[in-house]
Write an enzyme that holds these catalytic residues in place. Sequence first.
Site, mmCIF file in Angstrom:
data_model
loop_
_atom_site.group_PDB
_atom_site.id
_atom_site.type_symbol
_atom_site.label_atom_id
_atom_site.label_comp_id
_atom_site.label_asym_id
_atom_site.label_seq_id
_atom_site.Cartn_x
_atom_site.Cartn_y
_atom_site.Cartn_z
ATOM 1 C CD GLU A 142 3.982 -21.673 10.546
ATOM 2 O OE1 GLU A 142 4.023 -22.010 11.744
ATOM 3 O OE2 GLU A 142 3.146 -20.883 10.089
ATOM 4 C CD GLU B 161 -2.881 -1.066 2.411
ATOM 5 O OE1 GLU B 161 -2.370 -0.653 3.478
ATOM 6 O OE2 GLU B 161 -4.035 -1.516 2.335
#
Length: 277
Positions: free
Chosen positions: A117, A86
Amino acid sequence: MARTSGKLSRITEQPSHYDHLEQMSVGELLKHINEEDALVADAVGKANPQIEALVEAIETRMKRGGRLFYVGAGTSGRLGVLDASELPPTFGVPEGWVTGIIAGGDEALRHAVEKAEDSPEQGWNDLQAFHPTADDSVIGIAASGTTPYVIGAIRQAHQNGLLTGCITSNPNTPLAEASDFPIEIIVGPEFVTGSSRMKSGTAQKMVLNMISTTLMIRMGRVHGNRMVKMQLTNAKLVDRGTRMLQDYLGLDYDEAQQRLLDAGSVAGALKGKGRKH
């Protein structure tokens, strides 16, 4: 964190304060979720000194040309990618100035990637693709504070001279121990036990907003209280920029819009024009 049966006892895994959720009405569920969410802002506020220390350290490096990386897995990784993505349209910064890295790559933004992960080496391997330097900073994001992908990236980044920070929802975690500037947001057990996409995720989003917005302001990407360097990527933003110029320069709408489009940004249109009195 306390140890139970030889294992870390994590607040993020503790039982919810509510039970028999399936027996609650829609109104009851929404009310109690909202009550739990209301606790998050206070928890974030208590960590303001930790956040301030990290932001000031990153600012020093960014002013030397350094970049910022977020590293996370699952929800934490997605929130890092979201915040980073953003910033170019909002503040007009170059792509790559702030980058989000998620375990499992872009596929993991939409789908869970099995065991992504669990590798303590892969986080640093993924970071190396960006050729990190000692002026760069890395923030590891993991609600549990125990995610191997994130811990490994932070440890290796520290060993290679990068500045390191983290955002976690448990105290005294391996991730915090590995970080130069740990941020611990203790929001308590989740409404649905162990669902750290809820309060922990909300806290992470808030802290990431605080970090990136403060850095953008400090790096000169805001004038007054306005995003004067935002990218004009749609009609709404062109209209917003036009109205900013009307306010700053006292122009009519059409002239303000033409100046904006010619300059490519509010900041560009303002350059050398002076503010109205």
